[in-house]
Scaffold this motif. Structure first.
Motif, mmCIF file in Angstrom:
data_model
loop_
_atom_site.group_PDB
_atom_site.id
_atom_site.type_symbol
_atom_site.label_atom_id
_atom_site.label_comp_id
_atom_site.label_asym_id
_atom_site.label_seq_id
_atom_site.Cartn_x
_atom_site.Cartn_y
_atom_site.Cartn_z
ATOM 1 N N GLU A 39 -1.232 5.489 12.310
ATOM 2 C CA GLU A 39 -2.533 6.157 12.174
ATOM 3 C C GLU A 39 -2.773 7.173 13.280
ATOM 4 N N TYR A 40 -2.184 6.950 14.454
ATOM 5 C CA TYR A 40 -2.345 7.910 15.548
ATOM 6 C C TYR A 40 -1.972 9.320 15.093
ATOM 7 N N TRP A 41 -0.863 9.428 14.340
ATOM 8 C CA TRP A 41 -0.406 10.748 13.903
ATOM 9 C C TRP A 41 -1.175 11.250 12.684
ATOM 10 N N LEU A 42 -1.674 10.331 11.864
ATOM 11 C CA LEU A 42 -2.545 10.754 10.765
ATOM 12 C C LEU A 42 -3.813 11.405 11.309
ATOM 13 N N LYS A 43 -4.344 10.842 12.376
ATOM 14 C CA LYS A 43 -5.544 11.413 12.993
ATOM 15 C C LYS A 43 -5.268 12.790 13.576
ATOM 16 N N LEU A 44 -4.012 13.030 13.966
ATOM 17 C CA LEU A 44 -3.649 14.342 14.509
ATOM 18 C C LEU A 44 -3.400 15.379 13.416
ATOM 19 N N GLY A 45 -3.411 14.943 12.157
ATOM 20 C CA GLY A 45 -3.334 15.912 11.062
ATOM 21 C C GLY A 45 -2.037 15.963 10.312
ATOM 22 N N VAL A 46 -1.077 15.054 10.602
ATOM 23 C CA VAL A 46 0.173 15.053 9.857
ATOM 24 C C VAL A 46 -0.115 14.677 8.405
ATOM 25 N N ASP A 47 0.686 15.181 7.471
ATOM 26 C CA ASP A 47 0.430 14.990 6.041
ATOM 27 C C ASP A 47 1.142 13.776 5.450
ATOM 28 N N GLY A 48 1.872 13.058 6.282
ATOM 29 C CA GLY A 48 2.549 11.872 5.788
ATOM 30 C C GLY A 48 3.812 11.590 6.573
ATOM 31 N N PHE A 49 4.613 10.669 6.028
ATOM 32 C CA PHE A 49 5.763 10.164 6.762
ATOM 33 C C PHE A 49 6.952 9.939 5.841
ATOM 34 N N SER B 63 -2.278 12.426 2.079
ATOM 35 C CA SER B 63 -1.119 11.997 2.869
ATOM 36 C C SER B 63 -0.171 11.195 1.988
ATOM 37 N N VAL B 64 1.099 11.211 2.352
ATOM 38 C CA VAL B 64 2.125 10.643 1.482
ATOM 39 C C VAL B 64 3.091 9.765 2.268
ATOM 40 N N ALA B 65 3.564 8.707 1.612
ATOM 41 C CA ALA B 65 4.565 7.811 2.181
ATOM 42 C C ALA B 65 5.859 7.944 1.386
ATOM 43 N N LEU B 66 6.903 8.409 2.052
ATOM 44 C CA LEU B 66 8.236 8.548 1.466
ATOM 45 C C LEU B 66 9.153 7.554 2.164
ATOM 46 N N GLY B 67 9.752 6.645 1.412
ATOM 47 C CA GLY B 67 10.575 5.617 2.021
ATOM 48 C C GLY B 67 12.054 5.825 1.781
ATOM 49 N N GLU B 68 12.849 5.556 2.821
ATOM 50 C CA GLU B 68 14.305 5.543 2.699
ATOM 51 C C GLU B 68 14.731 4.121 2.329
ATOM 52 N N ILE B 69 15.486 3.994 1.243
ATOM 53 C CA ILE B 69 15.899 2.685 0.750
ATOM 54 C C ILE B 69 17.421 2.578 0.759
ATOM 55 N N SER B 70 17.946 1.617 1.515
ATOM 56 C CA SER B 70 19.361 1.294 1.478
ATOM 57 C C SER B 70 19.463 -0.216 1.330
#
Length: 539
Positions: free
Chosen positions: A188-198, A265-272
């Motif tokens: 959330e720290y970076w969401l508050k700074l304005g990032v659009d997701g991870f 904001s969006v969550a993109l996950g790497e799956i292995s």
């Protein structure tokens, strides 16, 4: 752009910051370098950037070993640079995704340094600590992806700690509610700074089996993986108990609840995982988990029409409640030009591979340099930086070959820096420099621009379903269909001319088409040139 669902059908450009552009002339790319090159990225026609980790780190795994989640490592810049980058990207219409590593930290993180002191401090249970067996050996047979046991002895606590990757990357204990709450706070720290997701790195590795059950052995003919099948014992096990645990679902839903508080904001996950497609389906199910997920099914060496059709069909069939994401290149695998095309692959191969990528139902991750058709760089052993490659040399040469600096021009150090870069520049990359390709209408760079610009205007390619998927020894084909449009996509994957039989009632709108190579229609038959692609609207 639909701001709420902007990520559906989006193209996300991955930036590996160490190798993108060096603005302060220390041989390492940085955040200001990304800012200076944002117009180049926007001009490609992509929708967002994903930036590999730039957090404070001892760089044992080049940023994927974080020692402070809220600080930028000095080699990349300052937190103020992140503010500036987000602002500049948004002005150009680009979203910004950060690479977030939740499942482990660096052993230099203050949490771990405190945790290893004794068994009674308030961080003592933040990592996975276990007593040795009676004979002093680790508690089970779990293995590290980077080689050897996943357990490392710590003489301070006289216990083993878990690490899925390097021993300097201890795994956090997500069974501890305080850990889960803390990692949500770091996000959330970076969401508050304005990032659009991870882009969440190795998101299925957060939880381990609390009973520490040993993994079962894997039969020899099933041993395959990301470059470790031949010489890494990690592939000798079914990884049922050390990752992809059912407890992880609840945490992913907590992540989604957090992101829902920051609209768009969006969550993109790497799956292995053992069954990555099934896990993708599970992790994107309903509207309560990840927005997007990608796996490694197209990051392997296998490339033929039947294999592609099998993977695409399985994803399309299983990802029913979410949205898939596709990648054919990233910072962990051999460049796709050579991985799929072999050592003699040329620019035409790269054009074809990316034509397929941009046609698939879902969103797309495009790795920096692939828009230039860069081949894998050949790095000498003495120049290797990647600990994975150093460990398994020479049969597996690691990941440095896909991480070399971007060639911006033909000058010394290719315009990346004014001093020797952290990884050697490949001589084979210089003729593919950005400055050269920008002047060549037939270059890979300009081909990508044209295709992405055309794709943005095609409703069916952005959000349509996939139908009529078919493959034979030469050709992969399917139709992308939305409410208002249908586009036939045909790919000749061979070095020979091939014929494609049109459906009986198909009528082609050649005024809305895009092609790589030549095609000729004779009645119901299309004659396709070698290594070609055709997108054509159906009337």
């Amino acid at each position: 752009m639909n701001q709420a669902g902007w990520w559906r059908g989006a193209v996300v450009y991955q930036v590996y910051p160490r190798s993108f552009y060096d603005s302060n002339q220390d041989g390492i790319g940085d955040l200001q370098g990304i800012i200076q090159k944002l117009p180049y990225i926007a001009d490609l026609g992509v929708d967002a950037i994903w930036i590999s980790p730039f957090f404070k780190s001892p760089m044992k795994d080049y940023g994927y070993d974080i020692s402070d989640y809220r600080q930028v490592d000095p080699i990349f810049g300052r937190v103020e640079d992140v503010h500036q980058l987000i602002y500049a990207a948004h002005k150009l219409g680009l979203k910004v995704l950060m690479d977030m590593v939740l499942c482990h930290t660096s052993d230099q993180h203050p949490w771990f340094m405190q945790s290893r002191q004794d068994t009674s401090n308030d961080k003592s249970d933040w990592y996975v600590w276990v007593d040795a067996k009676e004979d002093g050996t680790p508690p089970n047979n779990w293995l590290s992806i980077f080689g050897g046991s996943a357990w490392e002895w710590d003489s301070n606590r006289e216990q083993y700690y878990l690490h899925h990757f390097l021993k300097s990357q201890p795994s956090l204990n997500f069974h501890n509610p305080s850990v889960r709450a803390q990692m949500l706070a770091e996000t959330e720290y970076w969401l508050k700074l304005g990032v659009d997701g991870f882009r969440f790195d190795a998101i299925n590795f957060c939880f381990h089996d609390a009973l520490l059950t040993s993994n079962p052995a894997k039969q020899k003919h099933h041993r395959k993986g990301r470059g470790f099948s031949k010489d890494n014992p990690y592939a000798y096990q079914y990884h049922y108990y050390d990752n992809t645990r059912p407890e992880n679902i609840a945490f992913i839903e907590e992540l989604r609840e957090l992101l829902n508080q920051y609209p768009g904001s969006v969550a993109l996950g790497e799956i292995s995982a053992e069954d990555s497609i099934e896990t993708m389906s599970e992790y994107t199910y309903s509207n309560k988990r990840l927005h997007l997920a990608y796996n490694f099914e197209l990051l392997t060496d296998e490339f033929n029409a039947q294999y592609l059709a099998k993977v695409v069909s399985n994803v399309d069939k299983n990802i029913t409640g979410g949205w898939p994401c596709w990648a054919i290149g990233n910072h962990d695998v051999v460049r796709v030009r050579n991985r799929w095309g072999g050592k003699d692959a040329n620019i035409l191969h790269s054009k074809l591979y990316h034509s397929i990528l941009f046609a698939l139902r879902g969103s797309v991750c495009l790795y920096q340099g692939d828009e230039l058709a860069l081949p894998e760089a050949d790095i000498e052993y003495l120049d290797l930086c990647d600990p994975y490659g150093i460990r398994f040399w020479p049969r597996f040469k690691g990941r440095d070959g896909c991480r070399t600096p971007i060639p911006w021009n033909e000058n010394q150090y290719a315009g990346f820096s004014e001093i020797k870069p952290w990884l050697p520049l490949a001589e084979s990359h210089l003729p593919l420099a950005v400055s050269i390709q920008q002047q060549d209408a037939e270059s890979m760079l300009n081909y990508c621009k044209r295709l992405l610009q055309w794709r943005k205007k095609q409703e069916a390619l952005l959000e349509g379903q996939m139908t009529h998927l078919a493959a034979n020894e030469s050709i992969l084909s399917f139709v992308r269909k939305s409410a208002n449009q249908s586009i036939l996509c045909i790919f000749n994957l061979t070095e020979q001319k091939s014929d494609f039989q049109l459906p009986v009632k198909a009528k082609l709108n050649e005024k809305n088409s895009f092609s790589l190579g030549l095609y000729l229609q004779q009645g119901r038959q299309l004659k396709l040139s070698a290594m070609s692609a055709l997108f054509i609207e159906l009337m």
